[in-house]
Design an enzyme around this catalytic site. Structure first.
Site, PDB file in Angstrom:
ATOM      1  N   TYR A   1      12.107  -0.672  -3.474  1.00 33.54           N
ATOM      2  CA  TYR A   1      11.763   0.733  -3.698  1.00 33.54           C
ATOM      3  C   TYR A   1      12.993   1.490  -4.182  1.00 33.54           C
ATOM      4  O   TYR A   1      14.122   1.183  -3.790  1.00 33.54           O
ATOM      5  CB  TYR A   1      11.266   1.387  -2.409  1.00 33.54           C
TER       6      TYR A   1
ATOM      7  N   ARG B   1       0.843  -1.197   0.000  1.00 33.12           N
ATOM      8  CA  ARG B   1       0.000   0.000   0.000  1.00 33.12           C
ATOM      9  C   ARG B   1       0.880   1.249   0.000  1.00 33.12           C
ATOM     10  O   ARG B   1       1.509   1.578   1.005  1.00 33.12           O
ATOM     11  CB  ARG B   1      -0.907   0.010   1.231  1.00 33.12           C
TER      12      ARG B   1
ATOM     13  N   ASP C   1       1.687   5.341  -0.165  1.00 33.02           N
ATOM     14  CA  ASP C   1       1.075   6.527   0.430  1.00 33.02           C
ATOM     15  C   ASP C   1       0.762   7.587  -0.618  1.00 33.02           C
ATOM     16  O   ASP C   1       1.165   7.479  -1.782  1.00 33.02           O
ATOM     17  CB  ASP C   1       2.012   7.130   1.481  1.00 33.02           C
TER      18      ASP C   1
ATOM     19  N   ARG D   1      11.095   6.441   3.454  1.00 35.35           N
ATOM     20  CA  ARG D   1      11.228   7.901   3.496  1.00 35.35           C
ATOM     21  C   ARG D   1      11.957   8.361   4.751  1.00 35.35           C
ATOM     22  O   ARG D   1      12.695   9.360   4.713  1.00 35.35           O
ATOM     23  CB  ARG D   1       9.845   8.541   3.386  1.00 35.35           C
TER      24      ARG D   1
END
Length: 274
Positions: free
Chosen positions: A120, A60, A62, A207
């Site tokens: 990622y 999921r 953001d 992040r």
């Protein structure tokens, strides 16, 4: 891409690409004022099936985070072909979302629970002036970054560890333990690219890691500081969360037995950068 209809009830896996700037994250939200990728994709799939469709996803993302190779699964209730699920669904989608392939898989395939690794990439434009053409697609850092120093500091994350130092306060995971298989920070011209692969991620984990590594790369903090905050497991002493712009889900690995098509290097803005 096959034009042959699959038997009704066939489970499909699909690769979905999307521009996260247009959406309030992946996950469906009841409010129509907050469009999500999941709701948009399911509405398009439902047009092809002529009935409501539900999807499962690998991860999921953001608000503002991009999907280059988000993997989803859904069950075909009517017996459509791979071509119908790709071409037909894309015709019903906005230009900010695209299905690249749909592949029939075994019934036990699950986009989330069958995944072995998720990768990622976080793309930073390290330029004196904000690049106009990449706004929303990269994070901008004006201060010069030393990618080699960042890379050396980041190796402390490899292995199975408690990632509480990089876990959002809103994270609902049962445990902060995650296994990072690899992390690298490289420079490609004016772009600095953080790539991290793990079995799973905590909320804002990438992040938060990026925010602290940027501090190290800019010389405002040391590699020892990065190692100490990681081992200290205290989110409040780490750097601020880096912006969502520039973060891409680029690959999800599954067992070979599912036979999923390969995924090219992404995001596309890196394909011509050396």
């Amino acid at each position: 891409m096959s034009s042959e209809s699959a038997p009704p009830g066939t489970r499909f896996a699909a690769r979905v690409e999307y521009d996260g700037r247009s959406f309030h994250g992946w996950q469906y939200q009841p409010s129509r004022d907050h469009p999500t990728v999941q709701a948009t994709l399911e509405a398009a799939l439902s047009q092809i099936a002529n009935q409501p469709m539900v999807t499962g996803c690998a991860g999921r993302t953001d608000t503002g985070v991009h999907g280059f190779a988000q993997i989803v699964h859904f069950d075909d209730p009517v017996g459509r072909s791979e071509k119908a699920w790709v071409m037909g669904t894309n015709s019903a989608l906005p230009s900010t979302v695209r299905v690249h392939w749909a592949h029939p898989v075994e019934d036990d395939f699950h986009a989330r629970f069958s995944a072995e690794l998720r990768t990622y990439r976080y793309v930073i434009a390290n330029t004196r002036v904000h690049p106009a053409q990449l706004a929303g697609l990269v994070t901008w850092v004006r201060r010069a970054l030393d990618a080699d120093v960042m890379n050396k500091a980041a190796q402390a994350l490899v292995g199975e560890h408690d990632f509480s130092a990089f876990r959002a306060a809103s994270c609902g995971a049962n445990t902060p333990m995650r296994r990072v298989e690899q992390i690298s920070i490289t420079r490609r011209g004016d772009l600095v690219v953080i790539e991290i692969a793990a079995n799973a991620f905590l909320h804002h984990m990438v992040r938060n890691i990026a925010g602290s590594l940027i501090m190290v790369g800019s010389g405002l903090r040391t590699a020892d500081w990065f190692r100490d905050i990681f081992r200290g497991r205290d989110r409040t002493v780490a750097a601020d969360t880096a912006a969502a712009a520039g973060l891409y889900l680029i690959h999800v690995s599954y067992p070979d037995r599912f036979g999923l098509p390969p995924v090219p290097e992404g995001p596309m803005l890196l394909s011509a950068v050396t």
